[in-house]
Enzyme design. Structure first.
Site, PDB file in Angstrom:
ATOM      1  N   TRP A 109      -3.729  -1.897  -1.461  1.00 52.01           N
ATOM      2  CA  TRP A 109      -3.712  -3.159  -2.196  1.00 52.01           C
ATOM      3  C   TRP A 109      -4.170  -4.197  -1.184  1.00 52.01           C
ATOM      4  O   TRP A 109      -3.452  -4.512  -0.231  1.00 52.01           O
ATOM      5  CB  TRP A 109      -2.307  -3.453  -2.691  1.00 52.01           C
ATOM      6  CG  TRP A 109      -2.193  -4.666  -3.561  1.00 52.01           C
ATOM      7  CD1 TRP A 109      -2.395  -4.749  -4.905  1.00 52.01           C
ATOM      8  CD2 TRP A 109      -1.823  -5.991  -3.151  1.00 52.01           C
ATOM      9  NE1 TRP A 109      -2.178  -6.030  -5.348  1.00 52.01           N
ATOM     10  CE2 TRP A 109      -1.830  -6.807  -4.298  1.00 52.01           C
ATOM     11  CE3 TRP A 109      -1.499  -6.573  -1.928  1.00 52.01           C
ATOM     12  CZ2 TRP A 109      -1.520  -8.158  -4.259  1.00 52.01           C
ATOM     13  CZ3 TRP A 109      -1.190  -7.926  -1.891  1.00 52.01           C
ATOM     14  CH2 TRP A 109      -1.200  -8.700  -3.047  1.00 52.01           C
ATOM     15  N   ARG A 131       1.768   1.440  -5.975  1.00 53.46           N
ATOM     16  CA  ARG A 131       1.918   0.470  -4.890  1.00 53.46           C
ATOM     17  C   ARG A 131       0.626  -0.275  -4.567  1.00 53.46           C
ATOM     18  O   ARG A 131       0.622  -1.260  -3.827  1.00 53.46           O
ATOM     19  CB  ARG A 131       2.398   1.175  -3.619  1.00 53.46           C
ATOM     20  CG  ARG A 131       3.719   1.880  -3.764  1.00 53.46           C
ATOM     21  CD  ARG A 131       4.083   2.567  -2.477  1.00 53.46           C
ATOM     22  NE  ARG A 131       4.355   1.617  -1.435  1.00 53.46           N
ATOM     23  CZ  ARG A 131       5.533   1.079  -1.177  1.00 53.46           C
ATOM     24  NH1 ARG A 131       6.566   1.415  -1.899  1.00 53.46           N
ATOM     25  NH2 ARG A 131       5.683   0.214  -0.207  1.00 53.46           N
ATOM     26  N   HIS A 188       8.651 -31.911 -25.059  1.00 52.39           N
ATOM     27  CA  HIS A 188       8.300 -32.753 -23.907  1.00 52.39           C
ATOM     28  C   HIS A 188       6.930 -32.418 -23.340  1.00 52.39           C
ATOM     29  O   HIS A 188       6.630 -32.771 -22.204  1.00 52.39           O
ATOM     30  CB  HIS A 188       9.378 -32.625 -22.822  1.00 52.39           C
ATOM     31  CG  HIS A 188      10.726 -33.081 -23.289  1.00 52.39           C
ATOM     32  ND1 HIS A 188      11.017 -34.402 -23.537  1.00 52.39           N
ATOM     33  CD2 HIS A 188      11.837 -32.380 -23.617  1.00 52.39           C
ATOM     34  CE1 HIS A 188      12.269 -34.502 -23.974  1.00 52.39           C
ATOM     35  NE2 HIS A 188      12.779 -33.280 -24.032  1.00 52.39           N
ATOM     36  N   LYS A 192       3.350  -2.648  -7.219  1.00 58.01           N
ATOM     37  CA  LYS A 192       4.765  -2.517  -7.593  1.00 58.01           C
ATOM     38  C   LYS A 192       5.699  -3.151  -6.582  1.00 58.01           C
ATOM     39  O   LYS A 192       6.699  -3.754  -6.940  1.00 58.01           O
ATOM     40  CB  LYS A 192       5.080  -1.027  -7.746  1.00 58.01           C
ATOM     41  CG  LYS A 192       6.477  -0.743  -8.249  1.00 58.01           C
ATOM     42  CD  LYS A 192       6.609  -1.110  -9.700  1.00 58.01           C
ATOM     43  CE  LYS A 192       8.021  -0.950 -10.227  1.00 58.01           C
ATOM     44  NZ  LYS A 192       8.204  -1.753 -11.438  1.00 58.01           N
ATOM     45  N   GLU A 225       1.128 -10.191 -17.457  1.00 64.85           N
ATOM     46  CA  GLU A 225       0.770  -9.266 -16.377  1.00 64.85           C
ATOM     47  C   GLU A 225       0.083  -8.010 -16.863  1.00 64.85           C
ATOM     48  O   GLU A 225      -0.753  -7.462 -16.152  1.00 64.85           O
ATOM     49  CB  GLU A 225       1.965  -8.938 -15.480  1.00 64.85           C
ATOM     50  CG  GLU A 225       3.076  -8.172 -16.121  1.00 64.85           C
ATOM     51  CD  GLU A 225       4.272  -7.994 -15.201  1.00 64.85           C
ATOM     52  OE1 GLU A 225       4.115  -7.917 -13.989  1.00 64.85           O
ATOM     53  OE2 GLU A 225       5.392  -7.918 -15.730  1.00 64.85           O
ATOM     54  N   CYS A 257       0.859  -1.179   0.000  1.00 67.13           N
ATOM     55  CA  CYS A 257       0.000   0.000   0.000  1.00 67.13           C
ATOM     56  C   CYS A 257       0.893   1.225   0.000  1.00 67.13           C
ATOM     57  O   CYS A 257       2.081   1.140   0.252  1.00 67.13           O
ATOM     58  CB  CYS A 257      -0.874   0.003   1.244  1.00 67.13           C
ATOM     59  SG  CYS A 257      -1.819  -1.506   1.428  1.00 67.13           S
ATOM     60  N   ASN A 301       0.429  -0.190   6.084  1.00 69.53           N
ATOM     61  CA  ASN A 301       0.896  -1.018   4.975  1.00 69.53           C
ATOM     62  C   ASN A 301       1.550  -2.249   5.607  1.00 69.53           C
ATOM     63  O   ASN A 301       2.420  -2.100   6.458  1.00 69.53           O
ATOM     64  CB  ASN A 301       1.918  -0.216   4.150  1.00 69.53           C
ATOM     65  CG  ASN A 301       2.630  -1.062   3.122  1.00 69.53           C
ATOM     66  OD1 ASN A 301       2.110  -2.091   2.687  1.00 69.53           O
ATOM     67  ND2 ASN A 301       3.814  -0.645   2.723  1.00 69.53           N
ATOM     68  N   GLY A 302       1.118  -3.443   5.228  1.00 68.54           N
ATOM     69  CA  GLY A 302       1.701  -4.651   5.816  1.00 68.54           C
ATOM     70  C   GLY A 302       0.607  -5.599   6.261  1.00 68.54           C
ATOM     71  O   GLY A 302      -0.552  -5.437   5.889  1.00 68.54           O
ATOM     72  N   LYS A 305       5.826 -10.485 -18.989  1.00 67.50           N
ATOM     73  CA  LYS A 305       5.375  -9.129 -19.344  1.00 67.50           C
ATOM     74  C   LYS A 305       4.007  -9.189 -20.006  1.00 67.50           C
ATOM     75  O   LYS A 305       3.132  -8.393 -19.708  1.00 67.50           O
ATOM     76  CB  LYS A 305       6.347  -8.448 -20.328  1.00 67.50           C
ATOM     77  CG  LYS A 305       7.632  -7.902 -19.812  1.00 67.50           C
ATOM     78  CD  LYS A 305       7.548  -6.759 -18.856  1.00 67.50           C
ATOM     79  CE  LYS A 305       7.359  -7.238 -17.462  1.00 67.50           C
ATOM     80  NZ  LYS A 305       8.484  -7.468 -16.641  1.00 67.50           N
ATOM     81  N   GLU A 335      10.816 -13.904 -19.356  1.00 66.58           N
ATOM     82  CA  GLU A 335      10.508 -12.500 -19.079  1.00 66.58           C
ATOM     83  C   GLU A 335       9.481 -11.956 -20.087  1.00 66.58           C
ATOM     84  O   GLU A 335       8.555 -11.230 -19.706  1.00 66.58           O
ATOM     85  CB  GLU A 335      11.816 -11.692 -19.103  1.00 66.58           C
ATOM     86  CG  GLU A 335      11.676 -10.211 -18.892  1.00 66.58           C
ATOM     87  CD  GLU A 335      10.999  -9.786 -17.590  1.00 66.58           C
ATOM     88  OE1 GLU A 335      10.775 -10.629 -16.711  1.00 66.58           O
ATOM     89  OE2 GLU A 335      10.671  -8.595 -17.468  1.00 66.58           O
TER      90      GLU A 335
HETATM   91  C1  F6R Z   1       7.152  -8.077 -13.070  1.00 67.80           C
HETATM   92  C2  F6R Z   1       7.418  -7.534 -11.771  1.00 67.80           C
HETATM   93  C3  F6R Z   1       7.503  -8.454 -10.608  1.00 67.80           C
HETATM   94  C4  F6R Z   1       8.731  -8.094  -9.758  1.00 67.80           C
HETATM   95  C5  F6R Z   1       8.744  -8.938  -8.474  1.00 67.80           C
HETATM   96  C6  F6R Z   1       9.982  -8.660  -7.640  1.00 67.80           C
HETATM   97  O1  F6R Z   1       7.101  -7.080 -14.031  1.00 67.80           O
HETATM   98  O2  F6R Z   1       7.569  -6.345 -11.616  1.00 67.80           O
HETATM   99  O3  F6R Z   1       7.562  -9.777 -11.015  1.00 67.80           O
HETATM  100  O4  F6R Z   1       9.882  -8.307 -10.509  1.00 67.80           O
HETATM  101  O5  F6R Z   1       7.603  -8.642  -7.715  1.00 67.80           O
HETATM  102  O6  F6R Z   1      10.068  -7.323  -7.282  1.00 67.80           O
HETATM  103  P1  F6R Z   1      11.413  -6.674  -6.823  1.00 67.80           P
HETATM  104  O7  F6R Z   1      12.361  -6.686  -7.961  1.00 67.80           O
HETATM  105  O8  F6R Z   1      11.031  -5.270  -6.430  1.00 67.80           O
HETATM  106  O9  F6R Z   1      11.925  -7.476  -5.663  1.00 67.80           O
END
Ligand code: F6R
Length: 612
Positions: A73, A27, A508, A607, A492, A2, A99-100, A489, A485
């Site tokens: 969140w 966030r 496989h 984020k 998400e 949050c 937050n938490g 992308k 990756e």
């Molecule tokens: C994908 C993404 C997440 C973060 C993951 C780790 O686009 O952003 O998969 O990579 O939550 O976050 P960090 O790097 O902040 O530990």
């Protein structure tokens, strides 16, 4: 997960709080709220985004020079107005943002219910608000002391800010596990989950440490104690971030801006670290741990999500160049599976935000077993940066788009420098080969800029495939993490199901999925295994799959076979992830925009994942 903002000072609080929430919306964005104290303590909340809250309340009289605000969140309780923060205490004298996660909230709630408290929401946060009120009333202590005592009863993670109607000059802030930073202005104070809402007002900040409680009073010095009642001297640091880095700068979305920033962010990650004129590389932050790395039994990389993908590239790099065995672990699995960790192990934690709860817990576990912990983080002063023995910052600049882009390429750049440094020290690479890779690394920012010019092809492909339900991404060697990756992308931000696979694994199992409706993205730039990748493409084509291939400029063979090709400049195989990832980021971006998705704030995501 949050976002928290708070203000006390001579200015009107509302504009500062609402703008701060907009900066922190990455966030969490399922509900938002504000509490303003101006004679009465008024809480305004709304389901949805910060703009929904703004629409709801902008006609009201929102005056007041002290207030707290939150963007949520959801963890406990569905995202609705009742569960949104701030939460009043039962008497409505106190309001709190959090937050938490308070893990023992059910027990605390039961105890408070037995003492006559009635709860409006299903959140753990309201429990804490009432616990503080209960302590304040029964133990006849001030708010600061009540918060301190209450936090001794809490198990879990928190960043909180509390205000009370009977003390209109005071904010109490505290943290454990979730970040909190206090900005110190000329005659005012700002509190936030990260420095982005603060930067336009002051560059002087204090990062709270775990289990610290701050007493923030109008026209008074900042006072900090631990929850065990030990006084601490606030350590004031200067922020280096600038405001323009936090704005979209003419781009439609932060994600697009961040994709286009990569030539510069990669350059910034290399700045002062790559010295081709001296024929060497260096990472000042870990210089004292080089010997430890050289004699390590193995390197264990812990990370989550995109950072974990960067870690996989790191595994290939360290083993290839420096001949050090590497294991790459999902932090969330590592922390719970009783892993074997030796004192001679070096753990590298990778994290953009530096706040990811699972990565932090993995670090603490490895630390308790005596391993050396190094960090690769983007956010300066973040919890992971502080929990590690040493580390290097990626210097990619603030990443606001929820989908990670420039942080990934910066992480890979740093891992490349680290692997090169170890190879040089260990003598596992010849001088000429070292120089060859070094010079090529220096040319990567320009090659990324060139790769970014592939927009017309990428938008054409996006247009063609925007309505499909599934995507497969294939790559071998260094391109396998790129495939993962690319798939992450896409899923998400566009909500299309996508899977990344090592190309040879397709036969496989996943090959059963291939038909005329299945687009398959193949990263086909490999030199060593080019023929094998060509065979994999043939296997897809034989089943009528549609192939989108990423190839090296000048490729003719794959070009003949694939339905669509995206060309990237020629480079060293180990540096291809820095280029091949770019069109995949753009493909996901354009598909998401065409599907009308919220690119910067995809549903259900946040984020920084500060909860398990
Ligand atoms: C994908 C993404 C997440 C973060 C993951 C780790 O686009 O952003 O998969 O990579 O939550 O976050 P960090 O790097 O902040 O530990």
């Amino acid at each position: 997960m949050c976002g928290i903002v708070a203000y006390v000072g001579p200015k009107q609080a509302y504009p500062i709080l609402i703008n701060g929430l907009k900066r922190l919306e990455y966030r969490g964005y399922d509900s938002a709220g504000i509490a303003l104290l101006n004679g009465s303590l008024n809480v305004y909340k709304s389901k949805g985004r910060v703009s929904d809250l703004e629409d709801l309340i902008h006609d009201l009289n929102l005056s007041g020079t002290i207030g707290i605000a939150h963007t949520r969140w959801a963890t406990h309780g569905e995202p609705n107005t009742v569960n949104a923060h701030p939460h009043y205490s039962q008497s409505k004298q106190i309001a709190l943002i959090h937050n938490g996660i308070i893990e023992n909230y059910a027990l605390l709630r039961q105890e408070l219910e037995a003492r006559g408290y009635v709860f409006e929401s299903s959140t753990d946060t309201e429990v804490l608000t009432n616990l503080i009120e209960d302590i304040k009333l029964n133990e006849e202590v001030d708010l600061f002391e009540a918060v301190r005592i209450a936090l001794n009863q809490v198990i879990g993670a928190y960043a909180i800010v509390v205000i009370s109607k009977d003390d209109p000059n005071t904010l109490i802030a505290a943290r454990k596990g979730s970040p909190l930073v206090i900005g110190i202005g000329k005659d005012d104070y700002y509190v936030a989950s990260d420095a982005t809402p603060i930067i336009e007002y002051t560059k002087n900040v204090v990062y709270l440490d775990d289990e610290e409680v701050a007493l923030i009073r109008r026209n008074n010095d900042l006072k900090i104690k631990t929850i065990r009642n030990h006084e601490k001297t606030p350590y004031v640091q200067k922020l280096e971030m600038n405001l323009t880095a936090l704005e979209k700068g003419g781009f439609e979305h932060f994600m697009l801006k961040e994709i286009y920033e990569q030539p510069n962010s990669i350059k910034d990650s290399m700045r002062g670290r790559v010295h081709s004129e001296l024929g060497t590389v260096s990472l000042g932050g870990i210089i004292d741990y080089e010997q430890k790395l050289l004699t390590a039994n193995r390197i264990i990389i812990v990370a989550c999500g995109t950072s974990w993908h960067a870690g996989l590239v790191g595994e290939y790099l360290f083993e290839d160049l420096a001949r050090i065995p590497v294991e790459v672990e999902y932090a969330s699995e590592f922390r719970y599976r009783n892993p074997v960790i030796y004192e001679q192990d070096v753990v590298i934690a990778i994290s953009q935000s530096g706040e990811t709860a699972d990565t932090l817990a993995a670090i603490e576990l490895a630390k308790s077993k005596g391993a050396t912990i190094l960090g690769i983080c983007n956010v300066v002063g973040s919890s992971i940066a502080r929990a590690t023995h040493a580390g290097s910052y990626t210097h990619a600049g603030p990443e606001i788009g929820v989908a990670s882009t420039k942080a990934f390429t910066a992480q890979v750049t740093l891992l490349t420098i680290m692997a090169l440094r170890l190879a040089q020290l260990k003598g596992t690479i010849s001088k000429s080969r070292f120089m060859q890779i070094l010079l090529e690394l220096e040319s990567i920012p320009d090659k990324v800029a060139e790769t970014l010019k592939t927009s017309h092809v990428v938008t054409k492909i996006a247009e063609q495939f925007k309505d499909v339900r599934n995507f497969l991404y294939l790559g071998r060697g260094y391109n396998f993490p790129v495939a993962l990756e690319g798939a992450l992308k896409l899923k998400e931000i566009s909500y299309i199901h996508a899977e990344g696979y090592p190309a040879a694994e397709m036969k496989h199992g996943p090959i059963a999925l291939i038909d005329a409706d299945m687009p398959v993205v193949v990263i086909a730039t490999n030199r060593g295994t080019y023929d094998k990748v060509v065979s994999n493409i043939q296997e897809v084509k034989a089943r009528k799959g549609r192939v989108i291939a990423i190839v090296t400029q000048g490729d003719t063979i794959v070009k003949e076979m694939a339905d669509y090709v995206i060309e990237i400049p020629e480079t060293e195989e180990m540096l291809v992830p820095l280029l091949a990832t770019i069109p995949l980021q753009k493909l996901s971006y354009h598909i998401a925009v065409m599907r009308g998705c919220n690119v910067d704030q995809p549903r259900n995501l946040a984020k920084s994942v500060t909860v398990e």
